[in-house]
Write a protein that holds these residues in place. Structure first.
Motif, PDB file in Angstrom:
ATOM      1  N   THR A  34      29.724  41.075  37.445  1.00 22.38           N
ATOM      2  CA  THR A  34      29.711  40.889  38.990  1.00 22.38           C
ATOM      3  C   THR A  34      28.687  41.456  39.765  1.00 22.38           C
ATOM      4  O   THR A  34      28.059  40.678  40.579  1.00 22.38           O
ATOM      5  CB  THR A  34      31.038  41.278  39.464  1.00 22.38           C
ATOM      6  OG1 THR A  34      32.264  40.512  38.691  1.00 22.38           O
ATOM      7  CG2 THR A  34      31.196  40.991  40.961  1.00 22.38           C
ATOM      8  N   LEU A  39      25.677  39.380  41.820  1.00 21.91           N
ATOM      9  CA  LEU A  39      25.483  39.984  43.099  1.00 21.91           C
ATOM     10  C   LEU A  39      23.932  40.297  43.476  1.00 21.91           C
ATOM     11  O   LEU A  39      23.526  39.794  44.492  1.00 21.91           O
ATOM     12  CB  LEU A  39      26.238  41.141  43.441  1.00 21.91           C
ATOM     13  CG  LEU A  39      26.249  41.893  44.977  1.00 21.91           C
ATOM     14  CD1 LEU A  39      27.035  40.906  45.765  1.00 21.91           C
ATOM     15  CD2 LEU A  39      26.818  43.341  45.089  1.00 21.91           C
ATOM     16  N   CYS A  40      23.449  40.931  42.690  1.00 14.61           N
ATOM     17  CA  CYS A  40      22.010  41.328  42.748  1.00 14.61           C
ATOM     18  C   CYS A  40      20.876  39.931  42.596  1.00 14.61           C
ATOM     19  O   CYS A  40      20.148  39.761  43.343  1.00 14.61           O
ATOM     20  CB  CYS A  40      21.503  42.748  41.765  1.00 14.61           C
ATOM     21  SG  CYS A  40      22.571  43.917  42.188  1.00 14.61           S
ATOM     22  N   HIS A  97      24.196  45.263  50.324  1.00 11.21           N
ATOM     23  CA  HIS A  97      24.843  44.710  48.805  1.00 11.21           C
ATOM     24  C   HIS A  97      25.150  46.040  48.156  1.00 11.21           C
ATOM     25  O   HIS A  97      25.988  46.038  47.301  1.00 11.21           O
ATOM     26  CB  HIS A  97      23.757  44.047  47.928  1.00 11.21           C
ATOM     27  CG  HIS A  97      23.643  42.450  48.424  1.00 11.21           C
ATOM     28  ND1 HIS A  97      23.697  41.915  49.759  1.00 11.21           N
ATOM     29  CD2 HIS A  97      24.052  41.486  47.569  1.00 11.21           C
ATOM     30  CE1 HIS A  97      23.767  40.749  49.436  1.00 11.21           C
ATOM     31  NE2 HIS A  97      23.951  40.312  48.252  1.00 11.21           N
ATOM     32  N   ALA A 156      28.512  46.741  46.447  1.00 13.43           N
ATOM     33  CA  ALA A 156      28.733  47.020  45.202  1.00 13.43           C
ATOM     34  C   ALA A 156      29.748  48.182  45.047  1.00 13.43           C
ATOM     35  O   ALA A 156      30.517  48.136  44.198  1.00 13.43           O
ATOM     36  CB  ALA A 156      27.253  47.354  44.549  1.00 13.43           C
TER      37      ALA A 156
END
Length: 193
Positions: free
Chosen positions: A153, A157-158, A180, A184
């Protein structure tokens, strides 16, 4: 690398990002570089070889960035290390969104040999994330039900930032990186933010 070879790589990157690997012709690449189509083959064996060069360099740079961010200070807490890693990787993906789209999303077009080499670097990036997640779980600062899914995940996300980021948006690359990194940490169950 010669000027022509660099122009071919830049042109191929732009074309692959805009049209995809399979939608791009060597004529597109040559035209973007200001050379004849035959010049592509003077510098590269094939269109796939161009993609491999772009992907290899992009993954090497990403791996270097990830290693530097993850290991910037082993004395830092897993929370600080993960925040730095996500912030830096997201900002990198945003700033380099054109090449990152090619590097991250055109992998199926690579030959088996080239794909294996690139996937090895991707696994090393994943290992850096996993090491921090494992440290955070051992220290009790992260709380996730499945460490492997957390890593997948976080990577998504990155990396996915390159798919949608545009430089003229509401937030800068650095602001998105900061956002982000906070998301995270929340995903990892960090309460004290």
């Amino acid at each position: 690398m010669t000027d022509t070879a660099q122009r071919l790589l830049s042109s191929a990157t732009a074309a692959f990002a805009a049209k995809g690997f399979h939608g791009t012709t060597t004529r597109d690449i040559a035209s973007g570089a200001g050379v004849t189509p035959g010049a592509v083959y003077v510098h590269h064996k094939s269109k796939e070889d161009l993609l491999y060069c772009i992907s290899k360099v992009g993954h090497e740079k990403t791996l270097d960035l990830v290693r530097a961010s993850a290991g910037s200070s082993k004395d830092d807490s897993p929370v600080d290390r993960m925040a730095a890693l996500v912030r830096n990787l997201v900002e990198w993906q945003a700033v380099n969104h054109t090449s990152s789209r090619v590097v991250n999303f055109e992998l199926p077009a690579l030959s088996d040999e080239h794909l294996a080499e690139v996937l090895q670097m991707r696994h090393q990036v994943e290992d850096e994330f996993r090491s921090i997640v494992d440290d955070g779980l051992k220290q009790g600062v992260f709380n996730v039900p499945d460490a492997n899914m957390a890593v997948v995940t976080l990577l998504s996300l990155c990396i996915d930032v390159a798919r949608w980021y545009r430089g003229d948006g509401r937030l800068s690359a650095a602001e998105i990186g900061e956002h982000h990194s906070l998301m995270a940490l929340r995903l990892l169950g960090v309460d004290n933010l």
